[in-house]
Design an enzyme around this catalytic site. Sequence first.
Site, PDB file in Angstrom:
ATOM      1  N   GLY A 124       0.806  -1.223   0.000  1.00 53.36           N
ATOM      2  CA  GLY A 124       0.000   0.000   0.000  1.00 53.36           C
ATOM      3  C   GLY A 124       0.830   1.260   0.000  1.00 53.36           C
ATOM      4  CG  HIS A 338     -11.407 -10.172 -33.102  1.00 57.15           C
ATOM      5  ND1 HIS A 338     -10.052 -10.090 -32.904  1.00 57.15           N
ATOM      6  CD2 HIS A 338     -11.747 -11.437 -32.745  1.00 57.15           C
ATOM      7  CE1 HIS A 338      -9.597 -11.248 -32.439  1.00 57.15           C
ATOM      8  NE2 HIS A 338     -10.609 -12.085 -32.341  1.00 57.15           N
ATOM      9  N   GLY A 339     -13.216  -6.734 -35.961  1.00 61.55           N
ATOM     10  CA  GLY A 339     -14.414  -5.998 -36.377  1.00 61.55           C
ATOM     11  C   GLY A 339     -15.456  -6.009 -35.270  1.00 61.55           C
ATOM     12  CD  GLU A 363       4.311  -2.234  -9.981  1.00 66.39           C
ATOM     13  OE1 GLU A 363       5.523  -2.048 -10.096  1.00 66.39           O
ATOM     14  OE2 GLU A 363       3.804  -3.334  -9.737  1.00 66.39           O
TER      15      GLU A 363
HETATM   16  C1  LIG Z   1      -6.194  -1.836 -10.751  1.00 64.90           C
HETATM   17  C2  LIG Z   1      -5.212  -1.019  -9.984  1.00 64.90           C
HETATM   18  C3  LIG Z   1      -4.341  -1.655  -9.095  1.00 64.90           C
HETATM   19  C4  LIG Z   1      -3.444  -0.903  -8.327  1.00 64.90           C
HETATM   20  N1  LIG Z   1      -2.676  -1.544  -7.387  1.00 64.90           N
HETATM   21  C5  LIG Z   1      -1.949  -0.790  -6.516  1.00 64.90           C
HETATM   22  C6  LIG Z   1      -1.301  -1.397  -5.412  1.00 64.90           C
HETATM   23  O1  LIG Z   1      -1.346  -2.627  -5.222  1.00 64.90           O
HETATM   24  N2  LIG Z   1      -0.634  -0.610  -4.539  1.00 64.90           N
HETATM   25  C7  LIG Z   1      -0.557   0.738  -4.683  1.00 64.90           C
HETATM   26  O2  LIG Z   1       0.061   1.387  -3.859  1.00 64.90           O
HETATM   27  N3  LIG Z   1      -1.166   1.349  -5.737  1.00 64.90           N
HETATM   28  C8  LIG Z   1      -1.862   0.623  -6.645  1.00 64.90           C
HETATM   29  N4  LIG Z   1      -2.504   1.235  -7.697  1.00 64.90           N
HETATM   30  C9  LIG Z   1      -2.424   2.686  -7.838  1.00 64.90           C
HETATM   31  C10 LIG Z   1      -1.638   3.176  -9.057  1.00 64.90           C
HETATM   32  O3  LIG Z   1      -0.269   2.940  -8.870  1.00 64.90           O
HETATM   33  C11 LIG Z   1      -1.987   4.656  -9.258  1.00 64.90           C
HETATM   34  O4  LIG Z   1      -3.322   4.678  -9.737  1.00 64.90           O
HETATM   35  C12 LIG Z   1      -1.057   5.355 -10.195  1.00 64.90           C
HETATM   36  O5  LIG Z   1       0.217   5.515  -9.621  1.00 64.90           O
HETATM   37  C13 LIG Z   1      -1.580   6.737 -10.625  1.00 64.90           C
HETATM   38  O6  LIG Z   1      -1.996   7.506  -9.535  1.00 64.90           O
HETATM   39  P1  LIG Z   1      -3.453   8.213  -9.583  1.00 64.90           P
HETATM   40  O7  LIG Z   1      -4.420   7.176  -9.967  1.00 64.90           O
HETATM   41  O8  LIG Z   1      -3.674   8.938  -8.322  1.00 64.90           O
HETATM   42  O9  LIG Z   1      -3.339   9.249 -10.783  1.00 64.90           O
HETATM   43  P2  LIG Z   1      -2.820  10.765 -10.690  1.00 64.90           P
HETATM   44  O10 LIG Z   1      -1.479  10.799 -10.042  1.00 64.90           O
HETATM   45  O11 LIG Z   1      -3.879  11.625 -10.122  1.00 64.90           O
HETATM   46  O12 LIG Z   1      -2.632  11.115 -12.236  1.00 64.90           O
HETATM   47  C14 LIG Z   1      -3.675  11.616 -13.056  1.00 64.90           C
HETATM   48  C15 LIG Z   1      -3.049  12.016 -14.382  1.00 64.90           C
HETATM   49  O13 LIG Z   1      -2.124  13.104 -14.174  1.00 64.90           O
HETATM   50  C16 LIG Z   1      -0.855  12.752 -14.706  1.00 64.90           C
HETATM   51  N5  LIG Z   1       0.213  13.346 -13.897  1.00 64.90           N
HETATM   52  C17 LIG Z   1       0.338  13.340 -12.543  1.00 64.90           C
HETATM   53  N6  LIG Z   1       1.469  13.960 -12.175  1.00 64.90           N
HETATM   54  C18 LIG Z   1       2.096  14.337 -13.317  1.00 64.90           C
HETATM   55  C19 LIG Z   1       3.310  15.015 -13.618  1.00 64.90           C
HETATM   56  N7  LIG Z   1       4.170  15.375 -12.645  1.00 64.90           N
HETATM   57  N8  LIG Z   1       3.624  15.219 -14.903  1.00 64.90           N
HETATM   58  C20 LIG Z   1       2.792  14.820 -15.901  1.00 64.90           C
HETATM   59  N9  LIG Z   1       1.616  14.201 -15.688  1.00 64.90           N
HETATM   60  C21 LIG Z   1       1.289  13.949 -14.418  1.00 64.90           C
HETATM   61  C22 LIG Z   1      -0.825  11.227 -14.640  1.00 64.90           C
HETATM   62  O14 LIG Z   1       0.151  10.696 -15.521  1.00 64.90           O
HETATM   63  C23 LIG Z   1      -2.249  10.886 -15.037  1.00 64.90           C
HETATM   64  O15 LIG Z   1      -2.372  10.940 -16.430  1.00 64.90           O
HETATM   65  C24 LIG Z   1      -3.375   0.501  -8.506  1.00 64.90           C
HETATM   66  C25 LIG Z   1      -4.218   1.124  -9.427  1.00 64.90           C
HETATM   67  C26 LIG Z   1      -5.136   0.392 -10.138  1.00 64.90           C
HETATM   68  C27 LIG Z   1      -6.067   1.124 -11.075  1.00 64.90           C
END
Ligand SMILES: Cc1cc2nc3c(=O)[nH]c(=O)nc-3n(C[C@H](O)[C@H](O)[C@H](O)COP(=O)(O)OP(=O)(O)OC[C@H]3O[C@@H](n4cnc5c(N)ncnc54)[C@H](O)[C@@H]3O)c2cc1C
Length: 380
Positions: A124, A338-339, A363
């Site tokens: 986490g 696959h259309g 990640e």
């Molecule tokens: C199915 C799933 C499993 C996951 N599993 C885990 C897990 O086991 N453990 C864990 O800790 N996390 C987990 N995550 C979390 C995942 O790592 C994050 O969702 C991810 O790091 C992006 O963070 P966010 O969703 O808050 O997006 P945000 O950080 O809010 O990003 C939103 C957008 O802004 C862009 N952005 C943000 N900062 C910048 C910047 N400095 N420059 C340019 N663009 C930027 C991003 O690229 C993105 O396009 C999981 C997520 C999902 C969906």
Amino acid sequence: MDFRPTEEQELLRRTVREFAESEIRPHVMEWDEAQHFSDELLPKLAALGLAGVQFPETYGGAALSAVDYCICIEELARVCPSVALSVAAHNGLCSAHISLFGTDDQKKKFLPRLVQGEVWGAWGLTEAGAGSDAAGMRTTAVRQGDGWVINGSKTFITHGRIGGVMVVIAVTDRARSHRGISAFIVERGTPGMSPGKKENKLGMRASDTSEVLFDNCRVPADQLLGDEGQGFINTLQVLDGGRIGIAALSVGLAQGAYEAALNYAKERRQFGQPIAGFQAIQWKLADNATRIEAARLLTYRAAFLRDHGARTTRESSTAKLFASEVAVKAADDCVQIHGGYGFVKDYPAEKFFRDVKLLTIGEGTSEIQRLVIARQLLAQ
Ligand SMILES: Cc1cc2nc3c(=O)[nH]c(=O)nc-3n(C[C@H](O)[C@H](O)[C@H](O)COP(=O)(O)OP(=O)(O)OC[C@H]3O[C@@H](n4cnc5c(N)ncnc54)[C@H](O)[C@@H]3O)c2cc1C
């Protein structure tokens, strides 16, 4: 340089492929539809060594290399990206963090259970308000007597509801910014820790993703993982390995989508011939096959360097960025080839299309990978 797999690696690929085809393939759509997490798969994965691919035999691990690990993740993702995601989070995040930074006592206590498949591991870092900017987390751990008290919540945690052991990253000294963040091992059932909302997801629906809540959750002092204040710095090293796993997952998913498209193109007839006879389809197939090979090579290079003790921050991000974007294109082309049949659930195309999007997000998003790579380039 030797680009050929060893005989052992070929056997490993065949073994994991046969397992994925027989034990996972028949259930893929049913698990996806029901958002069913296949807990029952863990002992079977463990029997093959997939619950502890790179961990020492002393803990019950398979003691394989990072390249071997990529082969395993690829073969699972080729059939079911959700299962591959579970295995990658378990091995590459939770168990890897404990293995890299745990004390001997912590490894003896927690690794055998994880590695031998008794429990799933969770990790986490992410919070509702702290994703890409993970160091902006709000969850705190405060030293009290002979333990630490954790308060806050984690979001989007793979195995958040079913994980038996979780590594939790929390702020221990806000004044020290990212040097005031530490990691802790928390066991399921610890009072004050509870699963929150289960996410209803676009893809990877058969993997368990949820919030995890901490309300005065007390953990003993000996469950501080790594040195106090080093949790975030250690996390970046864990992610160097984890991102190779996501790159391998991307290669495997892309391979699965490409094979589905190839097979369909040979079967589907229009204008009196298989659609594979049209150059427009052939070019898609050729471009995808080429991109997948390139992604695989970048992924194996990062893994190979890690096997040889190198720090792979740039190589891991390069592989993850490229492979995940290759996979998105492969899944998109799979649907296109696959259309209309790519749009319905009778064929695997639509599921690859939904699952793949996680790979440019989890990640570290593609944007963050570019940022990591650029930082490395500029520091040279
Ligand atoms: C199915 C799933 C499993 C996951 N599993 C885990 C897990 O086991 N453990 C864990 O800790 N996390 C987990 N995550 C979390 C995942 O790592 C994050 O969702 C991810 O790091 C992006 O963070 P966010 O969703 O808050 O997006 P945000 O950080 O809010 O990003 C939103 C957008 O802004 C862009 N952005 C943000 N900062 C910048 C910047 N400095 N420059 C340019 N663009 C930027 C991003 O690229 C993105 O396009 C999981 C997520 C999902 C969906």
